[in-house]
Design a protein around this motif. Structure first.
Motif, PDB file in Angstrom:
ATOM      1  N   GLN A   1      18.984 -17.170 -34.692  1.00  0.00           N
ATOM      2  CA  GLN A   1      19.350 -16.351 -33.539  1.00  0.00           C
ATOM      3  C   GLN A   1      20.313 -17.079 -32.604  1.00  0.00           C
ATOM      4  OE1 GLN A   1      15.402 -15.212 -32.397  1.00  0.00           O
ATOM      5  NE2 GLN A   1      15.186 -16.803 -30.859  1.00  0.00           N
ATOM      6  N   ARG A   2      20.235 -18.393 -32.560  1.00  0.00           N
ATOM      7  CA  ARG A   2      21.233 -19.155 -31.798  1.00  0.00           C
ATOM      8  C   ARG A   2      22.614 -19.044 -32.438  1.00  0.00           C
ATOM      9  NH1 ARG A   2      17.165 -24.275 -31.091  1.00  0.00           N
ATOM     10  NH2 ARG A   2      15.992 -23.477 -29.289  1.00  0.00           N
ATOM     11  N   LEU A   3      22.652 -19.077 -33.765  1.00  0.00           N
ATOM     12  CA  LEU A   3      23.918 -18.921 -34.472  1.00  0.00           C
ATOM     13  C   LEU A   3      24.532 -17.554 -34.190  1.00  0.00           C
ATOM     14  CD1 LEU A   3      26.056 -19.665 -36.631  1.00  0.00           C
ATOM     15  CD2 LEU A   3      24.459 -18.782 -38.354  1.00  0.00           C
ATOM     16  N   ILE A   4      23.722 -16.502 -34.242  1.00  0.00           N
ATOM     17  CA  ILE A   4      24.237 -15.158 -33.969  1.00  0.00           C
ATOM     18  C   ILE A   4      24.773 -15.079 -32.543  1.00  0.00           C
ATOM     19  CG2 ILE A   4      23.659 -12.701 -33.834  1.00  0.00           C
ATOM     20  CD1 ILE A   4      21.362 -13.321 -35.862  1.00  0.00           C
ATOM     21  N   GLY A   5      24.016 -15.591 -31.586  1.00  0.00           N
ATOM     22  CA  GLY A   5      24.464 -15.570 -30.195  1.00  0.00           C
ATOM     23  C   GLY A   5      25.759 -16.333 -29.983  1.00  0.00           C
ATOM     24  N   ARG A   6      25.875 -17.529 -30.574  1.00  0.00           N
ATOM     25  CA  ARG A   6      27.106 -18.314 -30.443  1.00  0.00           C
ATOM     26  C   ARG A   6      28.294 -17.568 -31.032  1.00  0.00           C
ATOM     27  NH1 ARG A   6      23.779 -22.641 -32.092  1.00  0.00           N
ATOM     28  NH2 ARG A   6      24.616 -22.565 -34.220  1.00  0.00           N
ATOM     29  N   SER A   7      28.061 -16.916 -32.172  1.00  0.00           N
ATOM     30  CA  SER A   7      29.142 -16.196 -32.838  1.00  0.00           C
ATOM     31  C   SER A   7      29.653 -15.058 -31.976  1.00  0.00           C
ATOM     32  CB  SER A   7      28.654 -15.667 -34.188  1.00  0.00           C
ATOM     33  OG  SER A   7      28.222 -16.722 -35.024  1.00  0.00           O
ATOM     34  N   LEU A   8      28.759 -14.315 -31.347  1.00  0.00           N
ATOM     35  CA  LEU A   8      29.158 -13.192 -30.507  1.00  0.00           C
ATOM     36  C   LEU A   8      29.833 -13.666 -29.215  1.00  0.00           C
ATOM     37  CD1 LEU A   8      25.984 -10.931 -30.900  1.00  0.00           C
ATOM     38  CD2 LEU A   8      28.169 -10.714 -32.103  1.00  0.00           C
ATOM     39  N   ARG A   9      29.317 -14.728 -28.625  1.00  0.00           N
ATOM     40  CA  ARG A   9      29.926 -15.233 -27.383  1.00  0.00           C
ATOM     41  C   ARG A   9      31.316 -15.804 -27.630  1.00  0.00           C
ATOM     42  NH1 ARG A   9      24.579 -16.961 -26.655  1.00  0.00           N
ATOM     43  NH2 ARG A   9      25.057 -19.099 -27.272  1.00  0.00           N
ATOM     44  N   ALA A  10      31.576 -16.264 -28.850  1.00  0.00           N
ATOM     45  CA  ALA A  10      32.902 -16.819 -29.180  1.00  0.00           C
ATOM     46  C   ALA A  10      33.997 -15.775 -29.060  1.00  0.00           C
ATOM     47  CB  ALA A  10      32.890 -17.405 -30.583  1.00  0.00           C
ATOM     48  N   VAL A  11      33.633 -14.476 -29.126  1.00  0.00           N
ATOM     49  CA  VAL A  11      34.646 -13.416 -29.053  1.00  0.00           C
ATOM     50  C   VAL A  11      34.398 -12.490 -27.861  1.00  0.00           C
ATOM     51  CG1 VAL A  11      35.171 -13.485 -31.516  1.00  0.00           C
ATOM     52  CG2 VAL A  11      33.335 -11.983 -30.709  1.00  0.00           C
ATOM     53  N   THR A  12      33.649 -12.978 -26.855  1.00  0.00           N
ATOM     54  CA  THR A  12      33.331 -12.163 -25.683  1.00  0.00           C
ATOM     55  C   THR A  12      33.844 -12.824 -24.412  1.00  0.00           C
ATOM     56  OG1 THR A  12      31.317 -11.298 -26.739  1.00  0.00           O
ATOM     57  CG2 THR A  12      31.485 -11.071 -24.346  1.00  0.00           C
ATOM     58  N   ASP A  13      34.523 -12.036 -23.578  1.00  0.00           N
ATOM     59  CA  ASP A  13      34.926 -12.483 -22.239  1.00  0.00           C
ATOM     60  C   ASP A  13      33.740 -12.241 -21.309  1.00  0.00           C
ATOM     61  OD1 ASP A  13      35.934 -12.866 -19.704  1.00  0.00           O
ATOM     62  OD2 ASP A  13      37.748 -11.670 -20.016  1.00  0.00           O
ATOM     63  N   LEU A  14      32.992 -13.289 -21.018  1.00  0.00           N
ATOM     64  CA  LEU A  14      31.771 -13.140 -20.229  1.00  0.00           C
ATOM     65  C   LEU A  14      32.056 -12.784 -18.775  1.00  0.00           C
ATOM     66  CD1 LEU A  14      29.714 -16.147 -21.683  1.00  0.00           C
ATOM     67  CD2 LEU A  14      29.542 -13.718 -22.288  1.00  0.00           C
ATOM     68  N   VAL A  15      33.249 -13.105 -18.295  1.00  0.00           N
ATOM     69  CA  VAL A  15      33.625 -12.712 -16.928  1.00  0.00           C
ATOM     70  C   VAL A  15      33.813 -11.200 -16.859  1.00  0.00           C
ATOM     71  CG1 VAL A  15      35.365 -12.928 -15.109  1.00  0.00           C
ATOM     72  CG2 VAL A  15      34.642 -14.961 -16.397  1.00  0.00           C
ATOM     73  N   ALA A  16      34.459 -10.640 -17.873  1.00  0.00           N
ATOM     74  CA  ALA A  16      34.672  -9.185 -17.907  1.00  0.00           C
ATOM     75  C   ALA A  16      33.359  -8.428 -17.979  1.00  0.00           C
ATOM     76  CB  ALA A  16      35.558  -8.818 -19.102  1.00  0.00           C
ATOM     77  N   LEU A  17      32.324  -9.045 -18.535  1.00  0.00           N
ATOM     78  CA  LEU A  17      31.015  -8.401 -18.643  1.00  0.00           C
ATOM     79  C   LEU A  17      30.324  -8.294 -17.298  1.00  0.00           C
ATOM     80  CD1 LEU A  17      28.671  -7.268 -20.312  1.00  0.00           C
ATOM     81  CD2 LEU A  17      28.023  -9.629 -20.884  1.00  0.00           C
ATOM     82  N   GLY A  18      30.664  -9.179 -16.349  1.00  0.00           N
ATOM     83  CA  GLY A  18      29.964  -9.176 -15.070  1.00  0.00           C
ATOM     84  C   GLY A  18      28.576  -9.777 -15.221  1.00  0.00           C
TER      85      GLY A  18
END
Length: 256
Positions: free
Chosen positions: A104-121
């Motif tokens: 589950q850490r691998l899945i989370g890292r993979s998704l965050r690698a392509v996500t702009d966390l600032v845009a998410l708020g």
């Protein structure tokens, strides 16, 4: 993405299910498999089936509060009945296994690698990956399905005005490769994975960048040439998986 072809792959060499060494199992993405989650996908890779659901929470981890950024995380579970011998519920045991935490850490890292966390708020999206049927490659199937579920969740958030721009910055997919009986193979099923001399999971973005490479020699150590061949197989397979994801996402998600 690189179009490097894997070297020395003999297309006449067939596997137990009839595939060539560089051939993926049949892949499908069934969007909106359930209706309660903001994004929901049943991903099938051969006989492996994983239900991926993306849920929005109006909070972030305590250590992120006030930082102006959101968070994307994942949970993974191998459900009872997904394997030939019943997999016990980890909740009943009171703790998660090391394997579950790693995946589950691998899945989370993979998704965050392509996500702009600032845009998410300051919000958190959790993608739950529940394995309904396991025949090898459950973590890589989970990543592929989780990306599609997350894409739909973000699209719905934009549509209803929760966020102004789509936070995904690139696509993301993953596949397994390995050396089995001396041959480099793409997308291992369980019968291959269980006897592989080398087992490797590769995660890449749509622009061809590597998010993670997990490779281990279970038997004889592998050579640089075999490593290059395995990465070439993975690149080719991920390119195809990215195409399948794009086809699945060609239409906007249904209104809720």
């Amino acid at each position: 993405m690189s179009t490097t072809e894997p070297s020395e792959v003999d297309p006449r060499t067939k596997r137990g299910d009839g595939r060539a060494p560089d051939e993926l199992r049949p892949v499908t993405f069934e969007r909106d498999f359930t209706v309660m989650a903001l994004g929901s996908v049943l991903v099938s890779m051969g006989r492996t089936k994983v239900l991926c659901t993306a849920s929005l929470e109006d909070r972030v981890p305590p250590w992120m509060r006030g930082g102006g950024k959101g968070w994307v995380t994942a949970e993974y579970s191998l459900l009872p009945g997904s394997t030939t011998e019943r997999a016990g519920r980890e909740a009943a045991k009171g703790r998660q296994s090391g394997r579950t935490q790693e995946i589950q850490r691998l899945i989370g890292r993979s998704l965050r690698a392509v996500t702009d966390l600032v845009a998410l708020g300051e919000a958190q999206v959790t993608v739950d990956c529940d394995v309904l049927q396991a025949d090898g490659g459950t973590r890589t199937a989970s990543i592929c399905g989780a990306y599609v579920a997350l894409h739909d969740a973000f699209s719905r958030m934009v549509k209803r005005g929760d966020i102004s721009t789509h936070p995904l910055t690139d696509a993301c997919a993953a596949v397994s490769v390995g050396v089995v009986d001396g041959s480099c193979l793409l997308d291992l099923d369980y019968s291959e994975d269980s006897r592989a001399e080398v087992d490797m999971n590769v995660v890449m973005t749509g622009s061809g960048r590597f998010v993670e490479v997990q490779g281990t020699a279970e038997g004889m150590a592998f050579t640089r040439g075999e490593l290059d061949e395995l990465l070439g197989l993975a690149e080719s397979g991920i390119k195809s998986l990215l195409g399948e994801q794009a086809l699945a996402l060609a239409d906007p998600p249904r209104a809720r």
